[in-house]
Write an enzyme that holds these catalytic residues in place. Structure first.
Site, PDB file in Angstrom:
ATOM      1  N   GLY A   1      31.223 -32.250 -12.956  1.00 12.11           N
ATOM      2  CA  GLY A   1      32.348 -32.856 -11.935  1.00 12.11           C
ATOM      3  C   GLY A   1      31.749 -33.398 -11.433  1.00 12.11           C
ATOM      4  O   GLY A   1      30.709 -33.790 -10.523  1.00 12.11           O
ATOM      5  N   THR A   2      32.061 -35.237 -10.795  1.00 15.72           N
ATOM      6  CA  THR A   2      31.654 -35.861 -10.409  1.00 15.72           C
ATOM      7  C   THR A   2      32.395 -36.863  -9.332  1.00 15.72           C
ATOM      8  O   THR A   2      33.298 -37.140 -10.019  1.00 15.72           O
ATOM      9  CB  THR A   2      30.404 -36.636 -11.815  1.00 15.72           C
ATOM     10  OG1 THR A   2      29.749 -35.587 -12.469  1.00 15.72           O
ATOM     11  CG2 THR A   2      29.612 -38.010 -10.959  1.00 15.72           C
TER      12      THR A   2
END
Length: 534
Positions: free
Chosen positions: A352-353
Site C-alpha cells: 500500500g504505497t
C-alpha cells in the site's frame, strides 16, 4: 521532451499543469498543498518532498505511515542521488526461531512481518543533506493536519481495511489500530473530519529530534515496550542500529534516455530488465496487438528473474550488472515469439504505497515513495503514538536456499520504487506508479508512453493500463480497446477485464522543459491526485 501538449488521445478530467517556480504532484490534494506551502516559504524541492511525505502519513494512512519504509531519487546540482531507507529484519527473527514457534509461512499481520521502519530516518537524512529549511518547519503542515483535523478523501481503502482487520485481527495487540483508525470497527466516511492527536505528537517529536527519538530515544522505547509485551521480535537495539543508505542509482539507456531506479533490495531492476529487452524492438503504435504482446512478455521474463534473484544486495547470487547486460537482454528477447510464454527465470552470466514528485526553480527534483506495504501494514499501532507498523517482512521467503530468504539483519525484497528520467546528462524528471507488484509494470508503460509514443505527462497517465498477474494471466482496464484484449487472448494470454482501476497503480510525473524554462506535471486520474504549482 518531444510530445504534443495538445494531444489527448484518452479521456481525462485533467490537463497537463505548467509552472515556472515549483511543482508538487501526489495522490492527495492536502498533501500536495503541504509541499507547495513549503516551496512558497523558501524551501526547495527536497523540503517540499519531505513535507508532502509527512502529510501523506496523516491524510492517507490507508497507504503509508510513520512506521513504513521510503526510497528517494534526488537530482541536485547536476547529479542524481539514491536513498534507500528500508529497514532490515530484527536480529532475533530467523527461520529457526519461526520454525521453533511452529510458524512455517510469514503471516501478513502481527509482529512477525515487522521490519525496522525507515521513513522517519529518510526525512531527517534528506533534510540534513539537501534541505534548506529546518525539519521542524518542514513537518509543520503535517502536524497541523493531524492536530486540527482533515476531511477524509480516500475512504474506500480505509473502509476495506477496517472490514479485513475486523475479521482477521484478533487479540489485544490490535486494539490500538481500531481505537485510532476505526473506533468500534467502523471506518470514517468520506468528508468526515478526522483528528490524529497521537500522530501529531509523534511527528512533533520527530521534528524536534531530527528523528533521533524514533531510533534512539523515547519513541524507540515505546516501540520496544510494545513488542516485548506481545512477544514481538523488533527491539530498540534494532532501531538504534538503523541508518539510511545512500546508493548509486542503476540505469539502462532506452532510445537515448537514461531510465534510473534504486538498486536492490527494491525491484526497480525488473522495470530496467524489461526495458532492456524491449529496446531491441521497434514500436510505432501504442494501441497495437504487437506492442501489448511484447510489453507483457518482456515484463513476465523480467519478473521471473526478479522473483528469483532480487534480495538484499549483499545476498544476491547474481549481480545487477549481469542482469542488465545487453548480452542477457538479447538472450531473453529471443524467447519472445508470437504467442504467450510461461515465464521461467534465466541464468545470467556470472560477473500500500504513496508516491510523490517535486521540482523547484533551482533545478532540484525529487522522486519519492513510501509505504506501509499492505494498506495499513501489520495492523499494529504503537499505543499512544499513532505509529502504524508496516509488514514489509511478509516478502521474505522461508526457503533457506532462496536469495530472499529470511535472515536476521537482512532487508527483504521491496516493491516500492521511485523512477527518474535523464537525457544527455540532464534531468528530464521524476516519475512513479505506486501499487505493489504493479510498479515496475507501470514504470515500463510510463516510459514507453513518453519515449516511444510521445505522450505528454497527463496523457501518459490517462492511457489504459494492463497488469500481468501470474502465469499467462493479464488484467486490463475497461478503457482498453476490446479488439486488443480479444486478439491477445487468441495469442494465448489469459486476458481478463478488471472490475476496477485501483490495482493498476497511482502515478505522478513532472518533466522539465528546458527550452521554455517550465515544469510540466501530470497526475493520476485513478485517485484524488493533484499537481500543485506556482
Amino acid at each position: 521532451m518531444n510530445f504534443d501538449a495538445q494531444y489527448h488521445p484518452y479521456s481525462s478530467r485533467r490537463s497537463p499543469v505548467y509552472a515556472r517556480n515549483g511543482m508538487v504532484a501526489t495522490s492527495q490534494p492536502l498533501a500536495a498543498q503541504a509541499g507547495l506551502m513549503i516551496l512558497r516559504k523558501g524551501g526547495n524541492a527536497i523540503d517540499a518532498a519531505i513535507a508532502t511525505a509527512a502529510a501523506l502519513t496523516v491524510v492517507e494512512p490507508s497507504a503509508n505511515g510513520i512506521g513504513g519504509d521510503a526510497f528517494a531519487l534526488v537530482w541536485t546540482q547536476g547529479k542524481l542521488h539514491g536513498l534507500n531507507s528500508s529497514g532490515a529484519a530484527p536480529q532475533s527473527l530467523s527461520i529457526d526461531a519461526l520454525n521453533k514457534a511452529g510458524v512455517h509461512e510469514i503471516p501478513k499481520y502481527g509482529f512477525i512481518p515487522v521490519t525496522v521502519p525507515g521513513a522517519p530516518a529518510s526525512w531527517a537524512e534528506l533534510s540534513r543533506r539537501f534541505g534548506k529549511l529546518p525539519l521542524k518547519e518542514v513537518l509543520q503542515p503535517a502536524i497541523e493536519y493531524a492536530k486540527n483535523g482533515f476531511p477524509i478523501t480516500l475512504g474506500i481503502y480505509w473502509k476495506r481495511a477496517a472490514a479485513i482487520f475486523k475479521s482477521q485481527l484478533k487479540g489485544e495487540q490490535f486494539e490500538e489500530w481500531f481505537r485510532v483508525f476505526a473506533p468500534e470497527g467502523v471506518a470514517p466516511q468520506i468528508g468526515q473530519v478526522w483528528h490524529l492527536p497521537d500522530h501529531a505528537a509523534t511527528l512533533q517529536e520527530i521534528a524536534d529530534t531530527n528523528a533521533e527519538s524514533f531510533y534512539r530515544g523515547e519513541l524507540a522505547e515505546k516501540i520496544d515496550r510494545f513488542s516485548k509485551q506481545y512477544g514481538g521480535y523488533i527491539r530498540k537495539e534494532d532501531l538504534a542500529a538503523f541508518n539510511p543508505e545512500w546508493v548509486d542509482p542503476i540505469s539502462v539507456n532506452y532510445r537515448g534516455y537514461d531510465v534510473w531506479e534504486i538498486p536492490p533490495n527494491g525491484h526497480g531492476l525488473v522495470a530496467l530488465m524489461a526495458l532492456n529487452i524491449l529496446k531491441g524492438f521497434d514500436f510505432s503504435d501504442r494501441d497495437s496487438i504487437d506492442t501489448y504482446h511484447k510489453q507483457i512478455e518482456a515484463i513476465k521474463l523480467a519478473f521471473a528473474d526478479g522473483k528469483k534473484y532480487i534480495a538484499d544486495s549483499a545476498k544476491m547470487s547474481v549481480s545487477v550488472e549481469d542482469l542488465l547486460s545487453d548480452a542477457y537482454a538479447d538472450e531473453r528477447r529471443r524467447l519472445i515469439g508470437k504467442d504467450a510464454l510461461l515465464p521461467e527465470p534465466g541464468q545470467p552470466p556470472q560477473g500500500g504505497t504513496v508516491y510523490l514528485c517535486t521540482a523547484d526553480s533551482e533545478g532540484n527534483m525529487v522522486s519519492f515513495i513510501q509505504s506501509n506495504y499492505m494498506g495499513f501494514g501489520s495492523g499494529l499501532v504503537v499505543p499512544g503514538t499513532g505509529i502504524a507498523l508496516h509488514n514489509r517482512g511478509h516478502n521474505f521467503t522461508l526457503d533457506p536456499k532462496h536469495d530472499n530468504c529470511l535472515e536476521p539483519g537482512k532487508k527483504p525484497y521491496h516493491t516500492i520504487i521511485p523512477g527518474f528520467l535523464t537525457k544527455d546528462g540532464k534531468a528530464v524528471g521524476p516519475f512513479g506508479v505506486m501499487g505493489g507488484f504493479m510498479q515496475p509494470q507501470g514504470h515500463v508503460q510510463m516510459v514507453m508512453n513518453t519515449v516511444d509514443f510521445h505522450l505528454n505527462p497527463q496523457a501518459a497517465l490517462d492511457a489504459p493500463r494492463w497488469q500481468w498477474m501470474e502465469g499467462n494471466t493479464v488484467e486490463f482496464e475497461h478503457s482498453t480497446k476490446s479488439h486488443l484484449v480479444e486478439a491477445l487472448a487468441r495469442k494465448g494470454h489469459d486476458a481478463k477485464w478488471s472490475l476496477g482501476s485501483v490495482s493498476f497503480g497511482r502515478g505522478q510525473i513532472i518533466w522539465r522543459d528546458d527550452e521554455n524554462g517550465v515544469l510540466i506535471g501530470g497526475t493520476e486520474p485513478r485517485t484524488d491526485g493533484q499537481v500543485a504549482a506556482w
